[in-house]
Design an enzyme around this catalytic site. Structure first.
Site, PDB file in Angstrom:
ATOM      1  N   CYS A   1      19.399  42.190 -27.999  1.00 48.01           N
ATOM      2  CA  CYS A   1      19.787  41.775 -26.648  1.00 48.01           C
ATOM      3  C   CYS A   1      20.697  40.547 -26.757  1.00 48.01           C
ATOM      4  O   CYS A   1      20.269  39.494 -27.239  1.00 48.01           O
ATOM      5  CB  CYS A   1      18.555  41.438 -25.812  1.00 48.01           C
ATOM      6  SG  CYS A   1      18.951  40.776 -24.170  1.00 48.01           S
TER       7      CYS A   1
ATOM      8  N   TYR B   1      -5.532   2.184   8.171  1.00 45.76           N
ATOM      9  CA  TYR B   1      -4.787   1.041   7.655  1.00 45.76           C
ATOM     10  C   TYR B   1      -4.488  -0.054   8.680  1.00 45.76           C
ATOM     11  O   TYR B   1      -3.836  -1.047   8.335  1.00 45.76           O
ATOM     12  CB  TYR B   1      -3.460   1.525   7.053  1.00 45.76           C
ATOM     13  CG  TYR B   1      -2.638   2.389   7.989  1.00 45.76           C
ATOM     14  CD1 TYR B   1      -1.947   1.851   9.071  1.00 45.76           C
ATOM     15  CD2 TYR B   1      -2.565   3.766   7.791  1.00 45.76           C
ATOM     16  CE1 TYR B   1      -1.212   2.649   9.931  1.00 45.76           C
ATOM     17  CE2 TYR B   1      -1.822   4.568   8.643  1.00 45.76           C
ATOM     18  CZ  TYR B   1      -1.140   3.997   9.712  1.00 45.76           C
ATOM     19  OH  TYR B   1      -0.422   4.779  10.567  1.00 45.76           O
TER      20      TYR B   1
ATOM     21  N   CYS C   1      12.333  41.377 -21.625  1.00 47.27           N
ATOM     22  CA  CYS C   1      13.174  42.389 -22.246  1.00 47.27           C
ATOM     23  C   CYS C   1      12.643  42.597 -23.660  1.00 47.27           C
ATOM     24  O   CYS C   1      12.659  41.665 -24.473  1.00 47.27           O
ATOM     25  CB  CYS C   1      14.626  41.924 -22.287  1.00 47.27           C
ATOM     26  SG  CYS C   1      15.681  42.985 -23.293  1.00 47.27           S
TER      27      CYS C   1
ATOM     28  N   LYS D   1      11.197   3.094   1.021  1.00 46.04           N
ATOM     29  CA  LYS D   1      11.279   4.534   0.795  1.00 46.04           C
ATOM     30  C   LYS D   1      11.713   4.797  -0.645  1.00 46.04           C
ATOM     31  O   LYS D   1      12.724   4.265  -1.107  1.00 46.04           O
ATOM     32  CB  LYS D   1      12.285   5.172   1.762  1.00 46.04           C
ATOM     33  CG  LYS D   1      11.948   4.988   3.241  1.00 46.04           C
ATOM     34  CD  LYS D   1      10.687   5.713   3.646  1.00 46.04           C
ATOM     35  CE  LYS D   1      10.911   7.195   3.786  1.00 46.04           C
ATOM     36  NZ  LYS D   1      11.703   7.600   4.941  1.00 46.04           N
TER      37      LYS D   1
ATOM     38  N   CYS E   1      17.020  44.932 -17.982  1.00 44.01           N
ATOM     39  CA  CYS E   1      17.577  43.673 -18.475  1.00 44.01           C
ATOM     40  C   CYS E   1      19.042  43.567 -18.055  1.00 44.01           C
ATOM     41  O   CYS E   1      19.831  44.478 -18.331  1.00 44.01           O
ATOM     42  CB  CYS E   1      17.458  43.604 -19.992  1.00 44.01           C
ATOM     43  SG  CYS E   1      18.268  42.150 -20.712  1.00 44.01           S
TER      44      CYS E   1
ATOM     45  N   LYS F   1       2.653   4.634   1.184  1.00 41.59           N
ATOM     46  CA  LYS F   1       3.063   5.193   2.473  1.00 41.59           C
ATOM     47  C   LYS F   1       2.764   6.689   2.428  1.00 41.59           C
ATOM     48  O   LYS F   1       3.522   7.463   1.856  1.00 41.59           O
ATOM     49  CB  LYS F   1       4.545   4.935   2.727  1.00 41.59           C
ATOM     50  CG  LYS F   1       5.038   5.425   4.080  1.00 41.59           C
ATOM     51  CD  LYS F   1       6.506   5.091   4.267  1.00 41.59           C
ATOM     52  CE  LYS F   1       7.011   5.575   5.611  1.00 41.59           C
ATOM     53  NZ  LYS F   1       6.936   7.038   5.772  1.00 41.59           N
TER      54      LYS F   1
ATOM     55  N   CYS G   1      21.283  43.653 -21.580  1.00 39.94           N
ATOM     56  CA  CYS G   1      21.425  44.827 -22.457  1.00 39.94           C
ATOM     57  C   CYS G   1      20.997  46.132 -21.806  1.00 39.94           C
ATOM     58  O   CYS G   1      21.144  47.205 -22.411  1.00 39.94           O
ATOM     59  CB  CYS G   1      20.624  44.612 -23.743  1.00 39.94           C
ATOM     60  SG  CYS G   1      18.832  44.552 -23.495  1.00 39.94           S
TER      61      CYS G   1
ATOM     62  N   GLU H   1       0.841  -1.199   0.000  1.00 41.42           N
ATOM     63  CA  GLU H   1       0.000   0.000   0.000  1.00 41.42           C
ATOM     64  C   GLU H   1       0.874   1.246   0.000  1.00 41.42           C
ATOM     65  O   GLU H   1       2.056   1.188   0.383  1.00 41.42           O
ATOM     66  CB  GLU H   1      -0.904   0.005   1.238  1.00 41.42           C
ATOM     67  CG  GLU H   1      -0.126   0.015   2.537  1.00 41.42           C
ATOM     68  CD  GLU H   1      -1.013  -0.263   3.732  1.00 41.42           C
ATOM     69  OE1 GLU H   1      -1.425   0.724   4.374  1.00 41.42           O
ATOM     70  OE2 GLU H   1      -1.279  -1.443   4.024  1.00 41.42           O
TER      71      GLU H   1
ATOM     72  N   ASP I   1       2.489  10.454   3.405  1.00 43.68           N
ATOM     73  CA  ASP I   1       3.330  11.357   4.184  1.00 43.68           C
ATOM     74  C   ASP I   1       2.423  12.283   4.979  1.00 43.68           C
ATOM     75  O   ASP I   1       2.089  13.390   4.559  1.00 43.68           O
ATOM     76  CB  ASP I   1       4.246  12.153   3.253  1.00 43.68           C
ATOM     77  CG  ASP I   1       5.405  12.801   3.995  1.00 43.68           C
ATOM     78  OD1 ASP I   1       5.593  12.484   5.180  1.00 43.68           O
ATOM     79  OD2 ASP I   1       6.110  13.619   3.390  1.00 43.68           O
TER      80      ASP I   1
END
Length: 709
Positions: free
Chosen positions: A444, A231, A438, A325, A419, A122, A422, A120, A124
């Site tokens: 540029c 569970y 820009c 894990k 920018c 896990k 440039c 099943e 968190d």
């Protein structure tokens, strides 16, 4: 196996053991007690594993109070009443790879024979124990140290999915174990609201769920859309109620829990054998970002509860269960700076510069922050300890700050007004845009270099030698003012580019001189330079869609480029089409149509196309009229690795037969072609009832259409 030859001196081992115990206990207190960890789960696991290994080498250091033999953390004074669990809530031993899962399966098999294993997700979240007496919810208690937890009954009663009364033939008394979590979507919405109010965002859903459940004011808990999955059972007394035979197996417990009105995971499976379990774990990991809640692995349990009793427990965990894990995708690291990058379409993107950190198999130093609004939404500051996530091949992402780790030395970041390449003032493309750009796209330097490098990428012309470094060298040397002259480059041009020439003369051997070989001289075009010219010559014959995508028209990616090339067949036809005609093409639409039309209205843009054409770049596709429209009106998604098709050629095969090559599976998808390694797309197709084809069936579909299947 532990290598006793590497056994450290006892004095050193004892000192390190004390350090590790203090560090692990401090992290446990932050995680379980304060709901504000300052290290990631993966970094905590490394410390705990080192402690386990050290105690294996020096058993005399292990005491009953060691973190390796205890669960959770004792509750700090919080105002909640401490309650003793009727039956202790255990932890789980961890497996950090398939090989460790297989070792556990081998131990189970050796002691109890071949067994069914319940697998099943896990979740968190925060462990909870719910006590029902005569079917009525009487108490909700956190895990605490496994023996004693905090009474959070008032807050538990606000969680909609926890029934106040069990349905069916419930036991006289039962402790039900589960995991409280905050759905990912709800977490993101909650954080957005906090930032809007000028408050610091939460680091992750798990800590937020834990903090929400442990609020002094249950109305605050009620305002958070917490959920739960159950569970396991703790203490169990049937009283006058007939014993439910289903609780003799782990899978049966889940059926009983569901009948009693409690939520259980829909992704549980009862399996036997390593291959089946390995396949389950691989499939679950591919879905880890598709579930409503976050998961960090899977839990494996022996199904037969009589066998569970035979296998027994260690001081902290059952021998009949293990937690697998997943490879860590989140770590904590320091955000050393926030800088900005100018992309090929002028978009200026902030990105984080971090202390280099290993996550998801690679060392990460940079992570995108998207735009100034996103920096503000995440609430990160320069100097913060941040949560860094890298999911597989996905671009690394800074999730948010670890607020508990702040020292006061962190500083706010401000988006630059001009920018950085440039000096042009940044501006919104249109009012309300979150992105700043820009507007100096013609000259540029950063945009020009990025556009030229993109032309060389696999998704465009696929010119092997033309990467960011090569593009920068061509522009910096003055050989290219923009991409217009790329396909007209000559050997003489490249002699002006230091990166693509030899630095010094080569001394010939006597044998080379005798053979009449010539040496290379400083300033001669290098092998990479010659290869660049060869690659550019080959690229001139690439199909039209690659030419279109290489123009860096905003919103026009590979999918839209293919659609335009298929619909019009030539660059002249695309350029001549009005917005309505362009928008009518499947896969284009009004936004892309407007972008295409506006791009061709700029004189220097048109010059790029004309100079490429003059240099011999193909501007028209040769249509194979012999190919039948076997996929007319059909939407096909290809996923996984196919033997006879590349990622691009499979899309071209679909489009050339009148079909639509889509990248995502939906209810409108007609077929999914699944090759080796097909993952979540194939799973979603199954869930939606979409027909899945192997490569042989796909080729039959291409040749003869749906009726041949």
């Amino acid at each position: 196996m532990t290598d006793n030859t590497a056994r450290p001196p006892v004095a050193d081992a004892r000192a390190r053991h004390q350090e590790l115990v203090q560090e692990v206990e401090a992290h446990r207190a932050a995680y379980y007690g304060d709901d504000a960890p300052t290290v990631s789960d993966a970094q905590y696991d490394v410390l705990e594993r080192e402690l386990q290994d050290l105690e294996a080498l020096h058993p005399e250091l292990a005491t009953p109070e060691s973190p390796t033999r205890t669960v959770g953390a004792a509750s700090a004074p919080t105002g909640f009443e401490s309650v003793k669990h009727r039956e202790r809530m255990m932890s789980l031993d961890n497996a950090f790879g398939i090989d460790e899962v297989e070792s556990w399966l081998a131990r189970v098999g050796k002691e109890a024979g071949d067994q069914e294993i319940v697998c099943e997700p896990k979740i968190d979240g925060l462990s909870i124990s719910l006590t029902y007496v005569d079917g009525e919810l009487t108490r909700g208690v956190t895990r605490g140290d496994g023996t004693t937890g905090e009474d959070v009954t008032a807050n538990v009663r606000t969680i909609a999915t926890i029934p106040q009364r069990l349905t069916g033939a419930a036991p006289a008394l039962v402790e039900i174990r589960g995991e409280v979590f905050l759905p990912v979507a709800a977490f993101e919405e909650l954080n957005a609201g906090l930032v809007a109010e000028g408050k610091a965002p939460y680091a992750n859903p798990r800590n937020t769920a834990a903090g929400s459940l442990r609020q002094k004011n249950s109305e605050v808990t009620a305002s958070r859309p917490l959920d739960v999955t159950t569970y396991a059972l703790g203490a169990l007394e049937w009283g006058a109620t007939q014993v439910d035979a289903r609780v003799s197996t782990q899978a049966g417990i889940y059926r009983a829990l569901a009948d009693w009105g409690l939520p259980v995971s829909e992704f549980t499976a009862v399996l036997r054998g390593r291959e089946a379990i390995d396949a389950y774990l691989t499939d679950l990991e591919s879905k880890r970002h598709d579930l409503v809640h976050e998961i960090d692995g899977a839990v494996l349990k022996v199904n037969d509860r009589a066998v569970q009793a035979e296998l027994g427990f260690t001081s902290r965990a059952p021998r009949w269960a293990i937690a697998y894990k997943f490879a860590p995708e989140e770590v904590h690291t320091i955000l050393e700076d926030i800088r900005v990058d100018v992309g090929r379409t002028g978009r200026v993107t902030p990105y984080g510069v971090m202390t280099p950190t290993l996550v998801a198999g690679s060392t990460v130093t940079y992570a995108t922050l998207h735009n100034a609004h996103e920096v503000a939404r995440k609430g990160v500051r320069i100097g913060d300890t941040v949560v860094l996530r890298k999911a597989g091949d996905v671009i690394p992402e800074i999730v948010g700050p670890v607020v508990a780790a702040r020292t006061g030395a962190e500083r706010e970041w401000t988006m630059p007004a001009n920018c950085p390449s440039c000096g042009t003032p940044l501006a919104e493309q249109k009012q309300g845009d979150k992105d700043l750009r820009c507007p100096n796209s013609q000259s540029c330097p950063a945009q020009i270099v990025d556009r030229i490098a993109f032309i060389g990428s696999r998704g465009a012309f696929d010119v092997e030698v033309l990467g960011e470094k090569g593009a920068h060298a061509l522009v910096e040397s003055g050989v290219l003012q923009n991409e217009a002259g790329l396909f007209s480059l000559s050997m003489e041009d490249l002699r002006r580019v230091p990166l693509l020439t030899y630095e010094s003369d080569e001394k010939l051997t006597k044998k080379q001189v005798a053979a009449g070989e010539g040496g290379r001289k400083a300033g001669d075009v290098s092998a990479n330079g010659i290869k660049l010219l060869d690659n550019l010559e080959e690229a001139k014959s690439q199909p039209l869609w690659r030419v279109v995508v290489s123009l860096s028209i905003r919103h026009v990616g590979p999918t839209a480029s293919r659609a335009l090339a298929t619909a019009f067949g030539s660059m002249d036809a695309i350029r001549a089409a009005d917005a309505e005609t362009l928008a009518a093409v499947d896969g284009v639409g009004p936004v892309i149509a407007e972008a295409v039309q506006q791009w061709f209205e700029v004189p220097w843009h048109v010059e790029i196309v004309e100079r490429w054409a003059a240099a011999g770049v193909r501007m028209e596709d040769e249509r194979d009229e012999s190919l039948p429209d076997t996929l007319a009106g059909l939407t096909v998604v290809a996923t996984g690795s196919l033997e006879n098709f590349t990622r691009d050629s499979v899309k071209e095969a679909i489009i050339s037969r009148g079909g639509k090559a889509a990248s995502t599976v939906s209810k409108n998808t007609d077929y999914v072609v699944a090759g080796a390694g097909a993952g979540s797309k194939a799973t979603k197709a199954e869930a939606l009832g979409v027909t899945i084809l192997d490569e042989a069936a796909f080729q039959l579909l291409l040749e003869s259409g749906p009726d041949a299947l």
